[in-house]
Design a protein around this motif. Structure first.
Motif, mmCIF file in Angstrom:
data_model
loop_
_atom_site.group_PDB
_atom_site.id
_atom_site.type_symbol
_atom_site.label_atom_id
_atom_site.label_comp_id
_atom_site.label_asym_id
_atom_site.label_seq_id
_atom_site.Cartn_x
_atom_site.Cartn_y
_atom_site.Cartn_z
ATOM 1 N N LEU A 165 39.960 41.133 48.796
ATOM 2 C CA LEU A 165 40.443 42.080 47.804
ATOM 3 C C LEU A 165 40.983 41.357 46.578
ATOM 4 O O LEU A 165 40.713 41.745 45.437
ATOM 5 C CB LEU A 165 41.527 42.965 48.421
ATOM 6 C CG LEU A 165 42.118 44.053 47.518
ATOM 7 C CD1 LEU A 165 41.016 44.959 46.984
ATOM 8 C CD2 LEU A 165 43.149 44.860 48.279
ATOM 9 N N ASN A 166 41.739 40.290 46.789
ATOM 10 C CA ASN A 166 42.285 39.540 45.658
ATOM 11 C C ASN A 166 41.195 38.865 44.846
ATOM 12 O O ASN A 166 41.272 38.828 43.608
ATOM 13 C CB ASN A 166 43.310 38.519 46.153
ATOM 14 C CG ASN A 166 44.673 39.138 46.386
ATOM 15 O OD1 ASN A 166 45.391 39.444 45.453
ATOM 16 N ND2 ASN A 166 45.012 39.349 47.649
ATOM 17 N N ILE A 167 40.182 38.343 45.516
ATOM 18 C CA ILE A 167 39.062 37.753 44.785
ATOM 19 C C ILE A 167 38.385 38.812 43.934
ATOM 20 O O ILE A 167 38.044 38.581 42.759
ATOM 21 C CB ILE A 167 38.058 37.101 45.756
ATOM 22 C CG1 ILE A 167 38.666 35.847 46.372
ATOM 23 C CG2 ILE A 167 36.749 36.762 45.045
ATOM 24 C CD1 ILE A 167 37.822 35.212 47.456
ATOM 25 N N GLY A 168 38.191 40.006 44.514
ATOM 26 C CA GLY A 168 37.565 41.088 43.767
ATOM 27 C C GLY A 168 38.382 41.518 42.567
ATOM 28 O O GLY A 168 37.848 41.701 41.464
ATOM 29 N N LEU A 169 39.682 41.666 42.758
ATOM 30 C CA LEU A 169 40.557 42.089 41.663
ATOM 31 C C LEU A 169 40.620 41.029 40.567
ATOM 32 O O LEU A 169 40.592 41.350 39.368
ATOM 33 C CB LEU A 169 41.954 42.379 42.196
ATOM 34 C CG LEU A 169 42.071 43.600 43.126
ATOM 35 C CD1 LEU A 169 43.474 43.687 43.719
ATOM 36 C CD2 LEU A 169 41.716 44.883 42.389
ATOM 37 N N ASN A 170 40.694 39.760 40.972
ATOM 38 C CA ASN A 170 40.756 38.682 39.979
ATOM 39 C C ASN A 170 39.447 38.557 39.203
ATOM 40 O O ASN A 170 39.452 38.304 37.993
ATOM 41 C CB ASN A 170 41.087 37.358 40.667
ATOM 42 C CG ASN A 170 42.529 37.288 41.125
ATOM 43 O OD1 ASN A 170 43.414 37.858 40.486
ATOM 44 N ND2 ASN A 170 42.772 36.611 42.235
ATOM 45 N N THR A 171 38.344 38.747 39.897
ATOM 46 C CA THR A 171 37.040 38.693 39.230
ATOM 47 C C THR A 171 36.891 39.833 38.242
ATOM 48 O O THR A 171 36.418 39.650 37.111
ATOM 49 C CB THR A 171 35.905 38.738 40.264
ATOM 50 O OG1 THR A 171 36.054 37.651 41.184
ATOM 51 C CG2 THR A 171 34.545 38.639 39.590
ATOM 52 N N ALA A 172 37.320 41.041 38.671
ATOM 53 C CA ALA A 172 37.209 42.210 37.800
ATOM 54 C C ALA A 172 38.116 42.088 36.576
ATOM 55 O O ALA A 172 37.782 42.582 35.492
ATOM 56 C CB ALA A 172 37.558 43.473 38.579
ATOM 57 N N ALA A 173 39.255 41.407 36.765
ATOM 58 C CA ALA A 173 40.198 41.268 35.648
ATOM 59 C C ALA A 173 39.695 40.309 34.578
ATOM 60 O O ALA A 173 40.075 40.433 33.410
ATOM 61 C CB ALA A 173 41.556 40.794 36.178
ATOM 62 N N ARG A 174 38.852 39.348 34.967
ATOM 63 C CA ARG A 174 38.361 38.356 34.002
ATOM 64 C C ARG A 174 36.846 38.196 34.087
ATOM 65 O O ARG A 174 36.325 37.124 34.382
ATOM 66 C CB ARG A 174 39.039 37.010 34.263
ATOM 67 C CG ARG A 174 40.514 36.973 33.944
ATOM 68 C CD ARG A 174 40.791 37.208 32.447
ATOM 69 N NE ARG A 174 40.024 36.329 31.590
ATOM 70 C CZ ARG A 174 40.408 35.098 31.250
ATOM 71 N NH1 ARG A 174 41.563 34.613 31.698
ATOM 72 N NH2 ARG A 174 39.673 34.358 30.454
#
Length: 287
Positions: A165-174
């Motif tokens: 989930l954190n990888i997904g959120l971080n990828t989506a943010a940048r």
């Protein structure tokens, strides 16, 4: 803690995630090159042990991105629809709608996705097992850069879901860090087996060099065998790299231009920083 590692932790902690300062801290770490080489070797070894169906999940950037998106969507909401996976591919600009549809069909046929009663999909235990292997390899890598992260409980599915989930959120943010058809490293990443070829070239570099990726002595046959592609496929990649001014193939010697070398180093710094920040967040969320 060694001085170099202490300096990295301090500089990385002081910099906001995914900033030039954070990436510079990763690249300046005294173990950066060694960590990248080990990561490449371990990925190659895992890929060689997998079945053809398992390798297919990660054989190029598009499929690897869809596999990652499936796991992230599952962690976020328990399952996902075909439309959501298509939207993820569009947002990340990783592949076409047709490729997403084919991916879902084949991944389901191979037992990596399961259909849900409401017409959606979720990753099967078989997919989770493969993703666990890739996650463990990455956690070992970032654990060498940031030792407290080496204790991440990868045996715990709840932790792995938080990590995804954190990888997904971080990828989506940048998305700006990943998108862009002009990135030289895509010469390898976008091709079937290309990442495995890049990894072979990285671990074949001489010990004494000034850049991460300078030149390697290998053969088209060796590159093809470990990437599970044809020698013609390898020859086309090398020729395309030469045409783009990124590679200088000369018999068994393959040299990278400074432009490609710089982008490969940028890519691995991004991958390691993404993993480092995501693992740390997943650990903090369990506290």
């Amino acid at each position: 803690m060694q001085t170099g590692m202490r300096g990295f932790v301090e500089s990385a902690g002081a910099a906001a995630p995914f900033t030039p300062e954070a990436f510079a801290a990763v690249r300046a770490h005294p173990l950066f090159r060694e960590v990248v080489e080990t990561l490449a070797a371990e990925n190659l070894d895992s890929y060689g042990r997998w079945t053809p169906a398992e390798r297919w999940l990660f054989s190029d950037l598009g499929r690897a991105a869809m596999t990652g998106a499936a796991v992230v969507l599952d962690a976020l909401q328990g399952c996902f629809s075909l439309a959501q996976l298509i939207q993820a591919a569009r947002t990340n600009r990783t592949c076409s709608e047709g490729r997403v549809r084919h991916y879902v069909w084949r991944a389901t046929a191979n037992g990596f996705l399961e259909a849900t009663p409401d017409g959606g999909y979720r990753p099967s235990d078989a997919m989770h097992a493969i993703v666990k292997v890739t996650a463990a390899t990455m956690v070992r890598a970032v654990g060498r850069l940031d030792p407290p992260l080496a204790t991440a409980p990868l045996h715990d599915l709840a932790f792995r879901r938080r990590l995804s989930l954190n990888i997904g959120l971080n990828t989506a943010a940048r998305p700006d860090l990943f998108a862009g058809e002009d990135k030289p490293v895509l010469l390898f990443l976008a091709r079937d087996g290309g990442t495995r070829m890049l990894e072979q070239l990285i671990i074949a570099q001489p010990a004494q060099r000034t850049r991460l990726f300078e030149a390697a002595v290998t053969s088209r046959r060796a590159l093809a065998q470990r990437a599970f592609v044809s020698r013609i496929h390898v020859a086309r990649l090398l020729a395309d790299g030469a045409d783009k001014g990124l590679l200088v193939p000369d018999g068994r010697r393959v040299a990278a231009t400074p432009q490609l070398s710089e982008d490969v180093e940028r890519h691995y710094a991004l991958v390691l920083e993404m993993a480092r920040v995501s693992v740390r967040a997943a650990l903090d969320q369990a506290a």
